[in-house]
Scaffold this motif. Structure first.
Motif, PDB file in Angstrom:
ATOM      1  N   ASP A 180      26.411 -26.883 -12.048  1.00  0.00           N
ATOM      2  CA  ASP A 180      26.218 -26.281 -10.732  1.00  0.00           C
ATOM      3  C   ASP A 180      25.956 -27.275  -9.612  1.00  0.00           C
ATOM      4  OD1 ASP A 180      23.754 -27.089 -11.573  1.00  0.00           O
ATOM      5  OD2 ASP A 180      22.759 -25.152 -11.328  1.00  0.00           O
ATOM      6  N   THR A 221      29.199 -21.356 -20.688  1.00  0.00           N
ATOM      7  CA  THR A 221      28.402 -21.707 -19.512  1.00  0.00           C
ATOM      8  C   THR A 221      28.364 -23.211 -19.269  1.00  0.00           C
ATOM      9  OG1 THR A 221      26.332 -21.941 -20.773  1.00  0.00           O
ATOM     10  CG2 THR A 221      26.911 -19.724 -19.957  1.00  0.00           C
ATOM     11  N   PRO A 252      29.215 -22.169 -15.323  1.00  0.00           N
ATOM     12  CA  PRO A 252      28.236 -21.974 -14.248  1.00  0.00           C
ATOM     13  C   PRO A 252      27.043 -22.920 -14.298  1.00  0.00           C
ATOM     14  CG  PRO A 252      28.153 -20.179 -15.848  1.00  0.00           C
ATOM     15  CD  PRO A 252      29.376 -20.966 -16.157  1.00  0.00           C
ATOM     16  N   ALA A 296      32.442 -19.886  -9.270  1.00  0.00           N
ATOM     17  CA  ALA A 296      31.084 -19.870  -9.829  1.00  0.00           C
ATOM     18  C   ALA A 296      31.061 -19.383 -11.270  1.00  0.00           C
ATOM     19  CB  ALA A 296      30.185 -18.979  -8.966  1.00  0.00           C
ATOM     20  N   THR A 297      32.103 -18.664 -11.693  1.00  0.00           N
ATOM     21  CA  THR A 297      32.127 -18.115 -13.058  1.00  0.00           C
ATOM     22  C   THR A 297      32.574 -19.135 -14.099  1.00  0.00           C
ATOM     23  OG1 THR A 297      34.367 -17.300 -12.627  1.00  0.00           O
ATOM     24  CG2 THR A 297      32.545 -15.766 -12.236  1.00  0.00           C
TER      25      THR A 297
END
Length: 821
Positions: A149, A285, A146, A142-143
């Motif tokens: 998704d 991200t 992110p 998840a890191t």
């Protein structure tokens, strides 16, 4: 393309899986010896452990690292890339992993979230986002990125692999959109140019089963490195957009293990498609890229990147409209241009084979030109592969599993940590024994190498190549000729360096005169400059290496060179080497002067922990085959053969008198081994039969031996569900005298089946190998990573192995039968 055509892409011959596949045995385990064997192996283990520590302490790695065994990857798909160009592994759920672009090294990296395809769907009328997701059902940390998704539900992903192609289907939720992508690498028989390219094509077919027109965007992203943290930030990264006419390529230049490499993603602005590109931070991200696709359906802005990034991602997007109940196609090409490479100690630099066709000072432009070449030739390559595969795929007389296996097992020709180099005249400075004949071959076809196994660090292990060479001989015969001539030059080589034999602790010479080396060297040292990385035994005392060389000299001359303009030159070249070997064997290995060689009571052959004493079925049959091959070469050269023919008759008499028991050939001369039925007992006779050379053993004896092997080693071992176990006792239990007697070797099972087909026992042959293939590829999750050995209780040894390429000997036998009709 119609719905029916779409379904056929996923339902045809090949290895098939759904994204949520759970095999019968989901957790097979790496090899570990039984307690009985472990106790016997304690002295060996101590020596191996000490050797491994010393190698590690000196910054090297043991040729087999028992403390770092490879573990299978459940979701492995068809690997990408040409032959010897470095390969990239795939995940059948979607994604890329397990790179092998460092010569001789297969990296055990997980599927990378950065290296993906992303699908975005918008309404054409309102431009409302309908769907957006990574085209994968894999699980990611998840890191990592992110904001990316969304993934596809596993039940909405289908896969079919048929090397060198694969097809994936992704159903995009309730949108009515289905994406089918074909992966294609240009691996084509008898092609010595495009087959070498560091390239994979992706042919997308997007189907719109909804009632409204939509805009679909397919984005391909890739980051620097291989997924191994060692290389993530080792150098500055640079990227350029290279456009020529309608073709758009985004490059990414960096280094991996200090070697410059340029990745490139290309696509084409055609059929109304719009192409956009961007850069992104693989440690960020992922928000900008993701939100641009959500909002606009294309790429428009970059992440805030440092001026000289050491980690960088690139992305290329193709956006197009798809009408209701319609479809659209678009293609991507991925290239990895790494032209000059070295092995571990970097004593020599090599140019990869494709440098003959694509090379230059501007790496971005060269990488882009490879991408363009891929996009321009995808249909040509598809047709060439169909022409090669269709006669087998469409032959319904053949079992379906075989029509899949014959091509899928060929994955190792790309993914076997394979190297294929252009010839460099400087090699003769260090390798003064490179002959003029070999140099001539190298200049035209290059030098080739592949690993014994992903975890056995030895290039071109010759005793194993004897089996696997059939795949190369049948598809790229000039590569096989290059390898055989390469080994021929090694006969006269001497390396007086010493090592300690791990098997017995004795000091041994690295390479003796008149002996074929076990291998061409360790990839973490410098192969060809330093041969014989294998030091478990002194292979100068092995019986099968030299014999396999003589057999292969005749086979390769007969099947490749005979009738060609330099045929006589090659024959004389091989004969000069073979004469030394045959005369040396008669002088040193035939102790009782009966024409038949004897084993020395240790594991002096490819079964390197299975001891043979006196005349053995395995080495004895190889000696007969080698002597027969040598006689045939002498005859072709017009040299008298009377003395050798007398020796051959004596050898046959000794072999049958000592070993034939009325049902099969005994393992060796030891009374304690008289009940062992060895699966590979006819190895030499198989080699002769494959070459259409006569055997002076009755058909009845050969058939009886094959039927006995089938009865005991196949049917009595796990009910025939695992192939042929190496050793089985007539007392109806597995031979437990050795670790290796208890194993099923994939390559031996395939070669045994080939012999059965040669003898007209087709049904038995296919039953023998079906159990093996079904276990490895379906019952166990070992697809595209076929190990050397498996056992019925779910253990495997040496993932990613050469020997199973021997399945092409089955095809050779089938081709011969067809040609006789």
């Amino acid at each position: 393309m119609s719905t029916d055509q779409r379904d056929r892409l996923l339902e045809g011959v090949g290895w098939k899986a759904r994204g949520d596949r759970i095999p019968e045995f989901p957790n097979p385990r790496p090899f570990f010896p039984r307690l009985k064997h472990s106790i016997k192996l304690i002295p060996l283990f101590v020596r191996v452990a000490l050797h491994t520590f010393v190698e590690w302490w000196n910054g090297r790695e043991a040729f087999i690292d028992i403390f770092n065994v490879f573990r299978h990857f459940t979701y492995t798909g068809v690997p990408l890339g040409g032959i010897g160009s470095g390969s990239i592994g795939t995940d059948f759920r979607g994604g890329f992993n397990r790179f092998s672009i460092i010569p001789g090294i297969k990296e055990q990296t997980e599927t990378q979230k950065c290296n993906q395809f992303i699908a975005s769907v918008h309404s054409k009328k309102t431009f409302e986002l309908i769907y957006q997701s990574i085209l994968s059902c894999a699980e990611f940390p998840a890191t990592v990125l992110p904001k990316w998704d969304s993934t596809i539900p596993a039940e909405d992903v289908r896969y079919r692999g048929l090397f060198p192609r694969a097809w994936q289907e992704f159903r995009l939720g309730t949108s009515g959109i289905t994406v089918v992508v074909e992966h294609l690498s240009p691996v084509i028989p008898d092609d010595y140019s495009d087959s070498s390219l560091p390239l994979a094509n992706f042919d997308f077919h997007v189907f719109n089963d909804s009632p409204e027109e939509v805009e679909v965007s397919i984005t391909m992203s890739f980051r620097n490195g291989t997924g191994n943290k060692k290389w993530n930030d080792e150098s500055l990264c640079q990227s350029h957009k290279v456009q020529k006419d309608t073709m758009v390529v985004r490059t990414l230049s960096h280094t991996v293990k200090g070697m410059p490499v340029t990745y490139a993603i290309g696509t084409e602005e055609k059929n109304g498609a719009k192409v956009t590109t961007c850069l992104f931070d693989p440690n960020g991200t992922g928000g900008r890229l993701w939100s641009d696709l959500e909002a606009y359906g294309h790429l428009s802005s970059y992440d805030h990147l440092p001026p000289k990034p050491k980690e960088l991602g690139i992305a290329v997007c193709s956006s197009f409209f798809v009408p209701p109940d319609g479809s659209h196609t678009t293609q991507f090409s991925l290239a990895w241009y790494m032209p000059q490479v070295h092995f571990g100690t970097a004593e020599r630099f090599y140019n990869r084979r494709y440098c003959r066709f694509f090379n230059g000072p501007d790496a971005d432009e060269v990488a882009a030109s490879i991408c363009r070449h891929g996009l321009q030739n995808i249909e040509t390559w598809q047709e060439a592969i169909r022409k090669w595969q269709d006669p087998i795929i469409n032959d319904e007389k053949l079992p379906e599993w075989y029509r899949s296996a014959i091509f899928n097992e060929l994955y190792y020709i790309v993914d076997g940590s394979t190297v294929w180099f252009e010839y460099d005249q400087e090699w003769r400075t260090d390798e003064i024994l490179i002959s003029e004949e070999t140099e001539k071959q190298f200049k035209q076809y290059g030098r080739f190498g592949y690993m014994e196994s992903w975890e056995y660090f030895m290039i071109n292990t010759y005793d194993v190549h004897f089996y696997s060479s059939w795949a190369i001989l049948k598809n790229w015969p000039q590569i096989e000729m290059s390898m055989q001539m390469d080994f021929a030059d090694q006969v006269d080589r001497v390396d007086n360096g010493t090592a300690t034999s791990l098997a017995d602790g004795d000091t041994m010479t690295i390479k003796s005169y008149d002996r074929i080396p076990h291998d061409m060297g360790h990839p973490m040292a410098d192969p060809w400059l330093h041969t014989n990385a294998y030091i478990l035994h002194d292979t100068g005392h092995w019986k099968d290496l030299n014999l396999k060389f003589v057999i292969s000299c005749y086979r390769d001359w007969k099947m490749i060179a005979e009738g060609e303009k330099d045929s006589q030159e090659i024959l004389e070249f091989f004969l000069g080497k073979c004469t030394k070997i045959v005369d040396g064997a008669l002088e040193n290995w035939d102790k009782d002067q009966d024409g038949m060689i004897e084993n020395d009571g240790f594991a002096d052959q490819t079964y390197d922990v299975w001891k043979m004493t006196g005349t053995s079925a395995y080495c004895g049959s190889l000696w007969i085959a080698a002597l027969t091959s040598y006689i045939q070469m002498l005859k072709r050269a017009g040299i008298p053969t009377k003395d050798y023919e007398e020796k051959l008759l004596m050898a046959y008499e000794a072999y049958t008198t000592k070993l034939w028991n009325g049902k099969f050939f005994k393992f060796d001369e030891l009374p304690d081994n008289s009940k062992i039925v060895m699966a590979d007992q006819l190895c030499g006779f198989w080699a002769l039969t494959a070459m259409d050379e006569p055997i002076q053993v009755s058909e009845g004896k050969i058939q009886s031996a094959l039927e006995t092997i089938f009865k005991y080693n196949v049917e009595m071992y796990d009910g025939g569900k695992c192939g042929a176990v190496n050793g089985f006792l007539t007392s109806e239990r597995v031979d437990g005298s050795s670790i290796q007697s208890e194993e099923v070797w994939a390559g031996i099972t395939y070669s045994l089946s080939a012999m059965m087909i040669e003898k007209g026992m087709d049904e038995m042959a296919f039953k023998t190998s079906e159990g093996l293939f079904h276990s490895i590829w379906n019952r166990f999750p070992l697809q595209y990573q076929t190990p050397e050995a498996i056992t019925a209780d779910g253990m495997y040894r040496a993932l990613g192995y050469m020997r199973p390429l021997s399945i092409w000997a089955i095809q050779h036998a089938l081709d011969k039968k067809k040609s006789r009709k």
